[in-house]
Structure formats: C-alpha cells, structure tokens
Design an enzyme around this catalytic site. Structure first.
Site, PDB file in Angstrom:
ATOM      1  N   CYS A  75       0.858  -1.179   0.000  1.00  0.00           N
ATOM      2  CA  CYS A  75       0.000   0.000   0.000  1.00  0.00           C
ATOM      3  C   CYS A  75       0.900   1.236   0.000  1.00  0.00           C
ATOM      4  O   CYS A  75       1.719   1.409   0.912  1.00  0.00           O
ATOM      5  CB  CYS A  75      -0.867  -0.014   1.258  1.00  0.00           C
ATOM      6  SG  CYS A  75      -1.856   1.462   1.498  1.00  0.00           S
ATOM      7  N   CYS A 185      -1.147   3.921  -6.485  1.00  0.00           N
ATOM      8  CA  CYS A 185      -2.000   3.281  -5.468  1.00  0.00           C
ATOM      9  C   CYS A 185      -2.170   1.851  -5.956  1.00  0.00           C
ATOM     10  O   CYS A 185      -2.419   1.629  -7.155  1.00  0.00           O
ATOM     11  CB  CYS A 185      -3.347   3.994  -5.381  1.00  0.00           C
ATOM     12  SG  CYS A 185      -4.618   3.059  -4.489  1.00  0.00           S
TER      13      CYS A 185
HETATM   14  N1  DGL Z   1      -4.065   0.667  -2.047  1.00  0.00           N
HETATM   15  C1  DGL Z   1      -3.649   1.721  -1.218  1.00  0.00           C
HETATM   16  C2  DGL Z   1      -2.510   2.538  -1.771  1.00  0.00           C
HETATM   17  O1  DGL Z   1      -1.691   1.982  -2.461  1.00  0.00           O
HETATM   18  C3  DGL Z   1      -4.654   2.454  -0.408  1.00  0.00           C
HETATM   19  C4  DGL Z   1      -5.883   2.929  -1.065  1.00  0.00           C
HETATM   20  C5  DGL Z   1      -6.847   3.457  -0.038  1.00  0.00           C
HETATM   21  O2  DGL Z   1      -7.238   2.678   0.832  1.00  0.00           O
HETATM   22  O3  DGL Z   1      -7.182   4.649  -0.082  1.00  0.00           O
HETATM   23  O4  DGL Z   1      -2.371   3.688  -1.507  1.00  0.00           O
END
Ligand code: DGL
Length: 265
Positions: A75, A185
């Site tokens: 993440c 993301c």
């Molecule tokens: N998948 C995550 C990222 O790479 C988080 C997305 C989220 O929960 O806002 O930032």
C-alpha cells in the site's frame, strides 16, 4: 528464524495489495504468503497519517505475533505514513514498502509528461516530496489525487459504467497531454482498461515488480528465502466479516498473477 519457518505477511487497506501479491508469488513461488486486507478500515487514502500508522502498527504486530519472517506493505499510503517507523520499531525483520513508480517512469526516458495518480495522503507526505525532488525536475510530472477511486475499486464489479465515468472524471482532461501514467495506489492496476479508454495508449508504471525484487534481495541477504522444493501457498484474511470478501481477494489476486506471469520478470 530459518527459511522454512513462518510466512511473509502482506497487507493493504483492502483488495488493492493483491496487485502486488501477484508479482510476489510470481517472483517467489516457494514462499508462504499471508495476505491481510484491512477492508473494515478502507480507504486509507482519506485518513490522517496518524490513523494509518496506528492501523499499520496493529497489523504488523499481529503478523509478528503469528510468526511472520518478513512483511510487505502493499500500500503506497501506508508506506508513506508508516514504513520508516515500522522499520525502526521492528529492526530484526525485513519490511518492504511500495512507492509510486516515478523513478522507472522517468528512467524510461521517453515521456514528455507523466501523470502520477495516487491517494491524497500519499501525495501530500514528505516521502512523495522527496521523490518529486529526485525525479520530477527535468520533465513535467503532474500529481493527481483521486479521492474515492480506491474505495470504488474495493467494491468490485470493475466493468460497470460508473467506474469508467469516475476514472474519466479524474484523468479525462489529460488526454493528449500526458504519455506516461504512474499508478501510485495499488488498487489502480486493476483499472488499466478504464485509464486507457480515457487517455488513449499511454505507458503505465506500478511498483509491484520492484517490491517483489526488493523482497527477494532482502530474503537472500538474511538467509530467509524458502527452499526451492518448498510448496508455496497463499492465505487470505480480512478485517471485515463480509462473506464474499475473501473470494474477491482471491479473484483479484488470480488476475494479478496471470498478468505477472504473462509479462514475465
Ligand atoms: N491501495 C492503497 C494505496 O496503495 C490504499 C488505497 C486506499 O485505501 O485509499 O495507496
């Protein structure tokens, strides 16, 4: 801990980190991975850095209590908010994070203008500012926060027209103005088709493969790589109790693994 004990803990706010997990399993097929999606607390991107840090600490503590021998923060948001603090607190265990793949996009050397799609939190923190200072000077780099997009992907049904419209509302005005897109993301690699539909044939970059290579390096360095005859496996768990959640993780993961295998390493 030896290489045949424990597992590699991988986490994200929800389903997005399975895009990284696909690359991890492709690169390290003999490892035992446990994927934890914090879907009860998704999205992370709209939370304060302190909230994301607290959630991340909780997950890592749980992984370590359960016997993890390495951690992957799949993440970008949690990496920006928590990676340095987590590494300082748990110095004995490799902790790999993911950041927007601006470096490879710039080093490809062929882009006039690069759009960086990410959560608001990722883009406003120090880590991204440092990335911009290092790679955003010699060409046009446009950071674009996409609030609500990860949350919509989290709900699945990725072929519905509302998602195409949402993606277009974020990126449509950049058509013919950018030729590279960084998917900052881990949810966004699952909507490449909508990005292409909105922007035309742009090159896209995400951090998944870099994370897999970094994890291999650290496991090798610490003598923690699983033996070549070990049976790899993947387990999924979630912080919410939606009965379909784990099926969704599995489904997204299989899609990501198929792409990783098609693209090779
Ligand atoms: N998948 C995550 C990222 O790479 C988080 C997305 C989220 O929960 O806002 O930032």
């Amino acid at each position: 801990m030896s290489c045949d004990e424990g597992f590699i803990g991988v986490f994200d706010s929800g389903v997005g980190g399975t895009s990284v997990l696909g690359e991890l399993v492709h690169e390290l097929p003999h490892e035992h991975f446990v994927y934890y999606g914090d879907s009860a607390n998704a999205p992370y991107g709209d939370k304060t850095p302190e909230q994301v840090l607290e959630l991340s600490e909780h997950i890592v503590q749980r992984f370590i209590d359960d016997g993890a021998r390495a951690i992957v923060i799949a993440c970008n948001t949690a990496t920006s908010c928590a990676a340095e603090i987590l590494r300082a607190r748990w110095q004995d265990i490799p902790i790999v994070g993911v950041e927007p793949a601006l470096k490879p996009a710039v080093e490809a050397g062929c882009h006039e203008a690069i759009l960086v799609m990410a959560t608001s939190t990722t883009l406003k923190l120090e880590k991204f500012k440092r990335l911009m200072e290092a790679y955003g000077k010699d060409r046009e780099v446009i950071p674009l926060a996409c609030p609500g997009l990860a949350d919509r992907i989290e709900r699945g049904s990725l072929d519905e027209p509302d998602l195409a419209l949402l993606v277009n509302s974020f990126v449509g005005s950049y058509r013919d103005k950018v030729d590279g897109v960084v998917l900052g993301c881990t949810h966004y690699p699952f909507i490449k088709n909508h990005i292409i539909a909105a922007l035309g044939n742009v090159a896209m970059y995400d951090g998944g493969r870099g994370v897999a290579h970094q994890l291999r390096r650290l496991l090798e360095r610490d003598g923690l790589l699983a033996c070549g005859d070990a049976d790899g496996r993947v387990e999924f768990c979630s912080s919410d109790d939606d009965e379909h959640r784990l099926e969704l993780y599995q489904h997204f993961f299989e899609h990501a693994l198929a792409i990783a295998e098609r693209n090779g390493s």
